[in-house]
Scaffold this active site. Sequence first.
Site, PDB file in Angstrom:
ATOM      1  CE  LYS A 195      -2.236  -1.014   3.869  1.00  0.00           C
ATOM      2  NZ  LYS A 195      -1.907  -2.405   4.252  1.00  0.00           N
ATOM      3  NE  ARG A 270      -4.683   0.136   9.803  1.00  0.00           N
ATOM      4  CZ  ARG A 270      -3.514  -0.457   9.686  1.00  0.00           C
ATOM      5  NH1 ARG A 270      -3.342  -1.665  10.152  1.00  0.00           N
ATOM      6  NH2 ARG A 270      -2.511   0.148   9.109  1.00  0.00           N
ATOM      7  NE  ARG A 309       7.237  -3.482   6.061  1.00  0.00           N
ATOM      8  CZ  ARG A 309       5.964  -3.077   5.919  1.00  0.00           C
ATOM      9  NH1 ARG A 309       5.577  -2.546   4.782  1.00  0.00           N
ATOM     10  NH2 ARG A 309       5.089  -3.227   6.880  1.00  0.00           N
ATOM     11  NE  ARG A 315       6.161  -0.983  10.436  1.00  0.00           N
ATOM     12  CZ  ARG A 315       5.088  -0.901   9.656  1.00  0.00           C
ATOM     13  NH1 ARG A 315       5.160  -0.302   8.473  1.00  0.00           N
ATOM     14  NH2 ARG A 315       3.954  -1.420  10.045  1.00  0.00           N
ATOM     15  NE  ARG A 327       1.571  -5.266  11.372  1.00  0.00           N
ATOM     16  CZ  ARG A 327       2.694  -5.288  10.657  1.00  0.00           C
ATOM     17  NH1 ARG A 327       3.700  -6.068  11.005  1.00  0.00           N
ATOM     18  NH2 ARG A 327       2.807  -4.533   9.579  1.00  0.00           N
TER      19      ARG A 327
END
Length: 371
Positions: A195, A270, A309, A315, A327
């Site tokens: 995204k 969300r 990632r 993160r 998540r």
Amino acid sequence: MSIIKLHDKYFRTYISEEKIAAVTKKLVKQVSKDCKNENPIFIGILNGCFMFVADFVRQYKYNCEVSFVKLASYEGTNSTGKIKQLVGINENLEGRTVVILEDIIDTGNTLQEIYEIFKDKKLKQLKIATLFFKPDVFKKELAIDYIGLSIPDEFIVGYGLDYDGLGRNLPSIYQLTSKPKVKNILLFGPPGVGKGTQADILKEKYNLVHISTGDVFRKHMKKETKLGKLAKSYIDKGNLVPDDVTIKMLKSVVNKVSHSNGIIFDGFPRTKEQAIALDEFLEENGETIGGMITIEVPTNLLIARLLERGKTSGRADDQDEHKILNRFNEYFTKTEILKDYYQAQNKYFGVDGVGDISEITKRLSDVFDKL
Ligand code: IMP
Ligand code: MG
């Protein structure tokens, strides 16, 4: 279709490079047939003609000479009717075949001036070739020997043509268009689907503002603001930040950019509560959501991408498979139901997110253009 802005105006893609090349080729063929034994002097009418002349003479296979005259009549997007000769002709043209190469003939004022300029030069013959022609505005009884493409009376830029100096370097032709309607778009999909990457590309292409809730929270977390500390306690575990906090934060960000062409929301809403709140505060600004686009990628591919990632993003929520799974769980239980919410308003679109970044951008653009 894509839209660009030059000065205060908007232009949309209109005639492709390929089309221009085909039209030029056709003109070269016609002129070659008539002039191959003439050693013609091609005279381009500057400034607009420079790309056309370059492409034209490159394909012209017989002896020829090339020169230029510089005339100007336009101010902004309107013909002033007064032609100024800024660079004249120095060559002796007596007994020669002159072929004028024009980028565009519009009212014909410039063409009339051209006929004037060459009237007493004792030419063998004067021929006029123009890449573009606007028959609806042409008001003269003057001959045009070769016409590339007739187009409607709409202002165009690109391929040498300008709007107040800008746009000459565009390789294809763009047409004047109205200011695009505000496009507020929700970019959707589970974590890791791309995204953020796509939003960054699309915001440039469509002149939109990109708001990523995750990025806003991370900014606050980095600065260790009150909001940041609160958000961190949820985000680090892979949980959603509570609605009231998120909505308040987002509302203030959206109000700051309310004069833009539109917003790409990435990571918001969300939950259904957030979606309803978003509709309400957009409505206060006289706006609405244009559509929700979900990027679809199989979950097993996504987990691998996120772990990859996590090695570089720093993160915490990317580095641990349990947090990642949490998540996804949050997404599939609380967020995915939004599909129904937007589908009910005819605003839902799914896009295949497996493939090259540019392929996916293309698929997303096709949906953007429809909205
Ligand atoms: P005319 O004298 O009205 O025929 O206009 C000819 C000149 O006006 C062209 O050589 C261009 O420089 C300019 N022009 C006419 N139409 C357009 C357009 O749509 N875009 C950019 N320039 C244009
Ligand atoms: Mg011109």
